[in-house]
Design a protein around this motif. Structure first.
Motif, PDB file in Angstrom:
ATOM      1  N   MET A   1       0.820  -1.202   0.000  1.00 55.13           N
ATOM      2  CA  MET A   1       0.000   0.000   0.000  1.00 55.13           C
ATOM      3  C   MET A   1       0.862   1.264   0.000  1.00 55.13           C
ATOM      4  O   MET A   1       0.509   2.249  -0.642  1.00 55.13           O
ATOM      5  CB  MET A   1      -0.923   0.022   1.203  1.00 55.13           C
ATOM      6  CG  MET A   1      -2.116  -0.912   1.089  1.00 55.13           C
ATOM      7  SD  MET A   1      -3.263  -0.707   2.442  1.00 55.13           S
ATOM      8  CE  MET A   1      -4.051   0.800   1.961  1.00 55.13           C
ATOM      9  N   LEU A   2       1.953   1.212   0.739  1.00 52.55           N
ATOM     10  CA  LEU A   2       2.824   2.387   0.803  1.00 52.55           C
ATOM     11  C   LEU A   2       3.418   2.692  -0.575  1.00 52.55           C
ATOM     12  O   LEU A   2       3.528   3.860  -0.955  1.00 52.55           O
ATOM     13  CB  LEU A   2       3.933   2.163   1.833  1.00 52.55           C
ATOM     14  CG  LEU A   2       4.736   3.369   2.278  1.00 52.55           C
ATOM     15  CD1 LEU A   2       3.829   4.473   2.798  1.00 52.55           C
ATOM     16  CD2 LEU A   2       5.746   2.975   3.317  1.00 52.55           C
ATOM     17  N   ASN A   3       3.775   1.654  -1.312  1.00 47.84           N
ATOM     18  CA  ASN A   3       4.299   1.842  -2.653  1.00 47.84           C
ATOM     19  C   ASN A   3       3.256   2.512  -3.546  1.00 47.84           C
ATOM     20  O   ASN A   3       3.582   3.422  -4.319  1.00 47.84           O
ATOM     21  CB  ASN A   3       4.720   0.498  -3.247  1.00 47.84           C
ATOM     22  CG  ASN A   3       5.432   0.655  -4.558  1.00 47.84           C
ATOM     23  OD1 ASN A   3       6.290   1.517  -4.707  1.00 47.84           O
ATOM     24  ND2 ASN A   3       5.080  -0.161  -5.522  1.00 47.84           N
ATOM     25  N   ALA A   4       2.009   2.100  -3.433  1.00 42.26           N
ATOM     26  CA  ALA A   4       0.935   2.701  -4.220  1.00 42.26           C
ATOM     27  C   ALA A   4       0.734   4.170  -3.856  1.00 42.26           C
ATOM     28  O   ALA A   4       0.489   5.007  -4.735  1.00 42.26           O
ATOM     29  CB  ALA A   4      -0.368   1.931  -4.016  1.00 42.26           C
ATOM     30  N   ILE A   5       0.868   4.488  -2.590  1.00 42.62           N
ATOM     31  CA  ILE A   5       0.727   5.881  -2.143  1.00 42.62           C
ATOM     32  C   ILE A   5       1.833   6.747  -2.741  1.00 42.62           C
ATOM     33  O   ILE A   5       1.571   7.828  -3.276  1.00 42.62           O
ATOM     34  CB  ILE A   5       0.730   5.959  -0.601  1.00 42.62           C
ATOM     35  CG1 ILE A   5      -0.554   5.334  -0.048  1.00 42.62           C
ATOM     36  CG2 ILE A   5       0.885   7.402  -0.125  1.00 42.62           C
ATOM     37  CD1 ILE A   5      -0.552   5.137   1.439  1.00 42.62           C
ATOM     38  N   PHE A   6       3.075   6.251  -2.690  1.00 43.27           N
ATOM     39  CA  PHE A   6       4.178   7.027  -3.257  1.00 43.27           C
ATOM     40  C   PHE A   6       4.067   7.116  -4.775  1.00 43.27           C
ATOM     41  O   PHE A   6       4.442   8.120  -5.375  1.00 43.27           O
ATOM     42  CB  PHE A   6       5.533   6.447  -2.848  1.00 43.27           C
ATOM     43  CG  PHE A   6       5.972   6.931  -1.494  1.00 43.27           C
ATOM     44  CD1 PHE A   6       6.423   8.218  -1.321  1.00 43.27           C
ATOM     45  CD2 PHE A   6       5.912   6.096  -0.394  1.00 43.27           C
ATOM     46  CE1 PHE A   6       6.817   8.683  -0.083  1.00 43.27           C
ATOM     47  CE2 PHE A   6       6.304   6.551   0.849  1.00 43.27           C
ATOM     48  CZ  PHE A   6       6.749   7.839   1.011  1.00 43.27           C
ATOM     49  N   HIS A   7       3.534   6.080  -5.407  1.00 43.06           N
ATOM     50  CA  HIS A   7       3.318   6.132  -6.853  1.00 43.06           C
ATOM     51  C   HIS A   7       2.328   7.243  -7.193  1.00 43.06           C
ATOM     52  O   HIS A   7       2.566   8.049  -8.099  1.00 43.06           O
ATOM     53  CB  HIS A   7       2.808   4.786  -7.368  1.00 43.06           C
ATOM     54  CG  HIS A   7       2.570   4.763  -8.839  1.00 43.06           C
ATOM     55  ND1 HIS A   7       1.339   5.077  -9.379  1.00 43.06           N
ATOM     56  CD2 HIS A   7       3.395   4.498  -9.872  1.00 43.06           C
ATOM     57  CE1 HIS A   7       1.427   4.993 -10.695  1.00 43.06           C
ATOM     58  NE2 HIS A   7       2.661   4.638 -11.021  1.00 43.06           N
ATOM     59  N   ASN A   8       1.214   7.292  -6.462  1.00 48.31           N
ATOM     60  CA  ASN A   8       0.208   8.336  -6.701  1.00 48.31           C
ATOM     61  C   ASN A   8       0.785   9.730  -6.439  1.00 48.31           C
ATOM     62  O   ASN A   8       0.523  10.667  -7.202  1.00 48.31           O
ATOM     63  CB  ASN A   8      -1.024   8.107  -5.835  1.00 48.31           C
ATOM     64  CG  ASN A   8      -1.850   6.937  -6.315  1.00 48.31           C
ATOM     65  OD1 ASN A   8      -1.806   6.567  -7.485  1.00 48.31           O
ATOM     66  ND2 ASN A   8      -2.595   6.328  -5.415  1.00 48.31           N
TER      67      ASN A   8
END
Length: 79
Positions: A1-8
């Motif tokens: 989830m953290l990776n998705a947040i940084f991607h966004n």
């Protein structure tokens, strides 16, 4: 989830507004992204570089308990 947040977050930083004026959301990150593309990186690799830069900034802010102070392009060009 953290990776998705940084991607966004990274995608938002390099966004260009649609329409006539084409304003940049964050000129520093957009310039950094374009520089990575010019170095021969793919769009995905350049986006990962932006994500990594965001991680480093947030980590530094948490480590030193400081707020984010954005550097303007003119200040960056002087130094």
């Amino acid at each position: 989830m953290l990776n998705a947040i940084f991607h966004n977050l990274a995608v938002q930083q390099i966004q260009v507004a649609k329409g006539k004026n084409k304003t940049l959301r964050n000129p520093l990150f957009y310039e950094f992204y374009q520089r990575k593309l010019a170095e021969g990186k793919t769009k995905k690799q350049a986006l990962i570089c932006v994500m990594r830069r965001l991680v480093n900034i947030i980590y530094s802010m948490m480590k030193h308990k400081t707020e984010y102070r954005a550097v303007t392009l003119t200040e960056r060009q002087v130094s």
